[in-house]
Design a protein around this motif. Structure first.
Motif, mmCIF file in Angstrom:
data_model
loop_
_atom_site.group_PDB
_atom_site.id
_atom_site.type_symbol
_atom_site.label_atom_id
_atom_site.label_comp_id
_atom_site.label_asym_id
_atom_site.label_seq_id
_atom_site.Cartn_x
_atom_site.Cartn_y
_atom_site.Cartn_z
ATOM 1 N N ASP A 11 -24.419 -3.643 -40.176
ATOM 2 C CA ASP A 11 -23.366 -2.636 -40.238
ATOM 3 C C ASP A 11 -22.077 -3.224 -39.655
ATOM 4 O OD1 ASP A 11 -23.492 -2.479 -37.438
ATOM 5 O OD2 ASP A 11 -24.708 -0.675 -37.460
ATOM 6 N N LEU A 12 -21.021 -2.451 -39.686
ATOM 7 C CA LEU A 12 -19.712 -2.924 -39.249
ATOM 8 C C LEU A 12 -19.747 -3.415 -37.803
ATOM 9 C CD1 LEU A 12 -16.759 -3.330 -39.992
ATOM 10 C CD2 LEU A 12 -16.335 -0.954 -39.339
ATOM 11 N N GLY A 13 -20.410 -2.668 -36.931
ATOM 12 C CA GLY A 13 -20.503 -3.086 -35.532
ATOM 13 C C GLY A 13 -21.206 -4.422 -35.388
ATOM 14 N N ASP A 14 -22.290 -4.615 -36.143
ATOM 15 C CA ASP A 14 -23.009 -5.889 -36.107
ATOM 16 C C ASP A 14 -22.119 -7.036 -36.580
ATOM 17 O OD1 ASP A 14 -25.388 -4.717 -35.205
ATOM 18 O OD2 ASP A 14 -26.160 -4.441 -37.245
ATOM 19 N N LEU A 15 -21.385 -6.788 -37.643
ATOM 20 C CA LEU A 15 -20.502 -7.835 -38.165
ATOM 21 C C LEU A 15 -19.414 -8.211 -37.159
ATOM 22 C CD1 LEU A 15 -20.154 -6.636 -41.853
ATOM 23 C CD2 LEU A 15 -21.344 -8.686 -41.052
ATOM 24 N N VAL A 16 -18.838 -7.201 -36.519
ATOM 25 C CA VAL A 16 -17.806 -7.478 -35.512
ATOM 26 C C VAL A 16 -18.402 -8.293 -34.369
ATOM 27 C CG1 VAL A 16 -16.297 -6.419 -33.779
ATOM 28 C CG2 VAL A 16 -16.345 -5.511 -36.106
ATOM 29 N N MET A 17 -19.601 -7.940 -33.930
ATOM 30 C CA MET A 17 -20.249 -8.679 -32.847
ATOM 31 C C MET A 17 -20.566 -10.109 -33.262
ATOM 32 S SD MET A 17 -20.118 -6.749 -30.296
ATOM 33 C CE MET A 17 -21.132 -7.712 -29.184
ATOM 34 N N ARG A 18 -20.986 -10.313 -34.492
ATOM 35 C CA ARG A 18 -21.254 -11.671 -34.981
ATOM 36 C C ARG A 18 -19.988 -12.518 -34.943
ATOM 37 N NH1 ARG A 18 -24.980 -11.327 -40.446
ATOM 38 N NH2 ARG A 18 -26.792 -10.359 -39.505
ATOM 39 N N VAL A 19 -18.896 -11.943 -35.443
ATOM 40 C CA VAL A 19 -17.629 -12.669 -35.448
ATOM 41 C C VAL A 19 -17.188 -12.950 -34.010
ATOM 42 C CG1 VAL A 19 -15.164 -12.513 -36.034
ATOM 43 C CG2 VAL A 19 -16.902 -11.856 -37.715
ATOM 44 N N ALA A 20 -17.331 -11.966 -33.129
ATOM 45 C CA ALA A 20 -16.954 -12.154 -31.728
ATOM 46 C C ALA A 20 -17.764 -13.281 -31.089
ATOM 47 C CB ALA A 20 -17.125 -10.859 -30.947
ATOM 48 N N ARG A 21 -19.068 -13.315 -31.351
ATOM 49 C CA ARG A 21 -19.911 -14.391 -30.812
ATOM 50 C C ARG A 21 -19.482 -15.747 -31.362
ATOM 51 N NH1 ARG A 21 -23.920 -10.375 -31.023
ATOM 52 N NH2 ARG A 21 -24.534 -10.939 -33.129
ATOM 53 N N THR A 22 -19.163 -15.786 -32.639
ATOM 54 C CA THR A 22 -18.705 -17.035 -33.247
ATOM 55 C C THR A 22 -17.403 -17.493 -32.602
ATOM 56 O OG1 THR A 22 -19.789 -16.556 -35.341
ATOM 57 C CG2 THR A 22 -17.973 -18.134 -35.413
ATOM 58 N N LEU A 23 -16.465 -16.569 -32.427
ATOM 59 C CA LEU A 23 -15.193 -16.919 -31.803
ATOM 60 C C LEU A 23 -15.396 -17.361 -30.357
ATOM 61 C CD1 LEU A 23 -12.872 -14.160 -33.253
ATOM 62 C CD2 LEU A 23 -12.795 -16.617 -33.748
ATOM 63 N N ARG A 24 -16.286 -16.700 -29.638
ATOM 64 C CA ARG A 24 -16.573 -17.074 -28.250
ATOM 65 C C ARG A 24 -17.153 -18.492 -28.199
ATOM 66 N NH1 ARG A 24 -17.931 -12.443 -26.535
ATOM 67 N NH2 ARG A 24 -20.013 -12.430 -27.398
ATOM 68 N N ARG A 25 -18.100 -18.797 -29.094
ATOM 69 C CA ARG A 25 -18.708 -20.132 -29.142
ATOM 70 C C ARG A 25 -17.657 -21.178 -29.485
ATOM 71 N NH1 ARG A 25 -19.796 -22.863 -33.299
ATOM 72 N NH2 ARG A 25 -19.936 -21.083 -34.708
#
Length: 143
Positions: A11-25
């Motif tokens: 869902d949208l929240g999951d996608l945002v969290m995935r992108v956030a984790r990618t950006l953090r990494r």
């Protein structure tokens, strides 16, 4: 290859969290040449924006317990990136200020992270990047 069912589709929240984790990494990887941990960089960024903070105020900005921020400040001070100085309004207290080395490091890290983010978001059109920025700013201000 089978298509995911609707229950497997993020869902949208999951996608945002995935992108956030990618950006953090990616951000951590971009900072690797300076051998600085992301939480140390966050502390320096807060201090650069609010120079003259007390330890408790820094902890509040970072949303951590005051005792946790002491180790971070000690590590940054030992590297010569920040200094504790007497609080001009209360000589019994100290405030945190960046050193020249700390300011230089923040500029270099900022440039590296912006360049990496530009690369990451380059797959979006200019219009999509502008829309994403507008949407994220709206959500960010809404809390």
């Amino acid at each position: 290859m089978t298509r995911p069912t609707s229950s497997e589709t993020p869902d949208l929240g999951d996608l945002v969290m995935r992108v956030a984790r990618t950006l953090r990494r990616r951000g951590a990887e971009a900072m690797a040449p300076w051998e600085i941990a992301p939480h140390h960089a966050r502390a320096l960024k807060v201090i650069s924006r609010h120079e003259g903070l007390r330890l408790g105020e820094l902890a509040a900005h970072l949303r951590v317990a005051p005792r946790s921020v002491t180790d971070v400040v000690d590590a940054l001070e030992s590297r010569g990136l920040l200094a504790r100085e007497p609080d001009p309004g209360d000589r019994r207290a100290t405030v945190l200020v960046l050193t020249a080395s700390g300011r230089q490091l923040m500029q270099e890290i900022g440039q590296a992270r912006r360049a990496d983010a530009d690369t990451y978001f380059a797959r979006l059109s200019a219009t999509d990047r502008a829309d994403l920025e507008r949407i994220l700013r709206t959500l960010d201000t809404a809390g």
